[in-house]
Design an enzyme around this catalytic site. Structure first.
Site, PDB file in Angstrom:
ATOM      1  N   HIS A   1     -26.927   0.003 -14.951  1.00 55.24           N
ATOM      2  CA  HIS A   1     -26.967  -0.102 -16.033  1.00 55.24           C
ATOM      3  C   HIS A   1     -25.430  -0.786 -16.647  1.00 55.24           C
ATOM      4  CE1 HIS A   1     -27.173   0.803 -20.669  1.00 55.24           C
ATOM      5  NE2 HIS A   1     -28.449   1.088 -20.144  1.00 55.24           N
TER       6      HIS A   1
ATOM      7  N   ASP B   1     -23.253   7.996 -12.724  1.00 59.92           N
ATOM      8  CA  ASP B   1     -23.923   7.945 -13.699  1.00 59.92           C
ATOM      9  C   ASP B   1     -25.333   8.389 -13.670  1.00 59.92           C
ATOM     10  OD1 ASP B   1     -25.855   7.119 -15.840  1.00 59.92           O
ATOM     11  OD2 ASP B   1     -25.495   4.730 -15.714  1.00 59.92           O
TER      12      ASP B   1
ATOM     13  N   GLN C   1     -30.486   8.978 -15.754  1.00 61.00           N
ATOM     14  CA  GLN C   1     -31.828   8.745 -15.217  1.00 61.00           C
ATOM     15  C   GLN C   1     -32.374   9.832 -14.191  1.00 61.00           C
ATOM     16  OE1 GLN C   1     -34.192   6.940 -16.608  1.00 61.00           O
ATOM     17  NE2 GLN C   1     -32.789   6.007 -17.947  1.00 61.00           N
TER      18      GLN C   1
ATOM     19  N   LYS D   1     -32.134  12.062 -23.129  1.00 64.96           N
ATOM     20  CA  LYS D   1     -32.957  11.740 -21.929  1.00 64.96           C
ATOM     21  C   LYS D   1     -33.608  12.944 -21.163  1.00 64.96           C
ATOM     22  CE  LYS D   1     -30.709   7.184 -21.088  1.00 64.96           C
ATOM     23  NZ  LYS D   1     -32.045   6.232 -21.484  1.00 64.96           N
TER      24      LYS D   1
ATOM     25  N   CYS E   1     -31.298  -3.417 -19.952  1.00 61.34           N
ATOM     26  CA  CYS E   1     -29.866  -3.044 -19.953  1.00 61.34           C
ATOM     27  C   CYS E   1     -29.567  -3.373 -18.393  1.00 61.34           C
ATOM     28  CB  CYS E   1     -29.362  -2.219 -20.529  1.00 61.34           C
ATOM     29  SG  CYS E   1     -29.288  -2.088 -22.359  1.00 61.34           S
TER      30      CYS E   1
END
Length: 404
Positions: free
Chosen positions: A121, A198, A201, A224, A362
């Site tokens: 991302h 990261d 997700q 999220k 993104c």
């Protein structure tokens, strides 16, 4: 799980869009919120609104207790060692920028190297590019395979004596591919290189145990995972966070201030300048309660079933191509249909009551890898159903007839 009962806990799902029941498949961008989270936000402002850590009066103590209880719950949810390792931020992007800035101040010099993957991302690319520009360092990139997975076998060749940190995503937001982060971390640590993950997700879709992963930093967002916007988490190993200088200056992050010298607060407050999103952090605990009540393994099983069902149904549409075909995936499907522009199809699908995401997500380097400008993306959550997927398929077929 009783999906009908779960859906009733999400007020927004009861509405209609263009006179059709809402089908929400944009969970990769943000998940909807259960009533417990919504009520918590209202209750905070109605009953205990006060600043935290700074008052001896009753409301301040209540607010501080609720705020710190949420931090403790986050700690146990990801199996961190201590609340000192849980830094509360504005979101994943803020968490990554915090580490990029503070780590660079302490450890990056001219000629050093930082490694990211082609799958990232923008939030896990641009902060490191800014570091490289400022400190005259070099950004190296782990390339992608054609199925959308990262080529970890190339990491050995990319690592050098000048490599200072590796930053990779746990799950691709654009393709849904689950990256081999454990293998990446092990290889990095053999070379004494810290790793930032990261996890934006991944956190709502699979069990995350930071001690089992042995990552040095792990970043994610509340919104999220059924929580409020404007709340994020930076997990960092205490030994690393102690070495890093503060990211921002102001109230709360200080110990003593004078015009001659300022000393900084202990962890985790050293990295938490200013008044935080107190109501959001408090409500975030209700989102974690929701996930734990259902069970992350049950959520993952349900979403995997949706992914399999949707993949089969989508591939049955003539001219449809899925991007991101690696074996290990979260419940995200990116696709194109013939030469139809994603925006055009997404607009028609929306008119039929179905919310999907269109664009580059993104992740422009991912799109460049596949030589496309963007995709349509359907991302699923625990409250979605196979019946909703059937509605999506019908909407896509309708759009196809209109646009062909």
């Amino acid at each position: 799980m009783d999906i009908d009962a779960i859906r009733k806990r999400f007020p927004i799902l009861n509405q209609q869009v263009n006179k059709r029941p809402l089908v929400y498949f944009d969970n990769g961008a943000t998940t909807q919120k259960p009533i417990e989270v919504i009520d918590s936000l209202s209750n905070y402002y109605s009953e205990i609104n006060s600043n935290v850590h700074r008052g001896v009066h009753h409301l301040s103590q209540l607010a501080t207790e609720a705020y710190e209880n949420s931090r403790k719950h986050i700690m146990t949810f990801i199996n961190a060692n201590s609340t000192k390792e849980i830094i509360l931020t504005k979101g994943t992007t803020d968490s990554i920028n915090l580490i990029a800035s503070s780590f660079a101040k302490a450890f990056i010099k001219k000629g050093d190297e930082i490694i990211v993957s082609e799958l990232e991302h923008h939030s896990n690319i641009v902060p490191w590019q800014l570091v490289c520009e400022q400190y005259e360092a070099t950004l190296k990139v782990i390339p992608l395979n054609d199925d959308g997975s990262i080529r970890v076998s190339e990491l050995d060749n990319l690592i050098s004596s000048r490599t200072k940190i590796i930053a990779v995503s746990h799950v691709s937001n654009a393709l849904g591919v689950i990256n081999p982060v454990k293998e990446t971390i092990e290889l990095a640590h053999k070379n004494n290189i810290p790793v930032l993950i990261d996890g934006a997700q991944a956190i709502a879709h699979q069990k995350v145990d930071v001690q089992e992963l042995d990552c040095d930093f792990y970043c994610f967002s509340a919104h999220k995972m059924y929580g409020p916007t404007g709340v994020g988490v930076l997990y960092g190993k205490e030994e690393w966070l102690e070495k890093l200088p503060p990211y921002q200056g102001g109230g709360e992050m200080i110990d003593k201030v004078s015009f001659s010298k300022t000393t900084y607060n202990e962890l985790p407050y050293k990295f938490e300048a200013g008044t935080p999103n107190i109501a959001g952090v408090v409500a975030f605990e209700k989102a974690i309660d929701f996930i734990e009540e259902l069970g992350i393994k049950n959520i993952q099983k349900h979403e995997d079933e949706l992914l399999k069902y949707a993949t089969e149904k989508l591939l049955a549409i003539d001219g449809l191509k899925i991007y991101g075909t690696a074996k290990n995936k979260a419940a995200v499907i990116s696709f194109l249909l013939n030469d139809i522009h994603p925006y055009d199809l997404g607009t028609i699908v929306d008119k039929l009551g179905v919310a999907i995401r269109t664009g580059n997500h993104c992740a422009q380097p991912v799109m460049e890898h596949f030589n496309i400008s963007g995709t349509m993306r359907a991302s699923f959550s625990v409250y979605n159903t196979k019946q909703e997927i059937d509605i999506l398929i019908e909407a896509i077929n309708t759009a196809k007839m209109m646009l062909s």
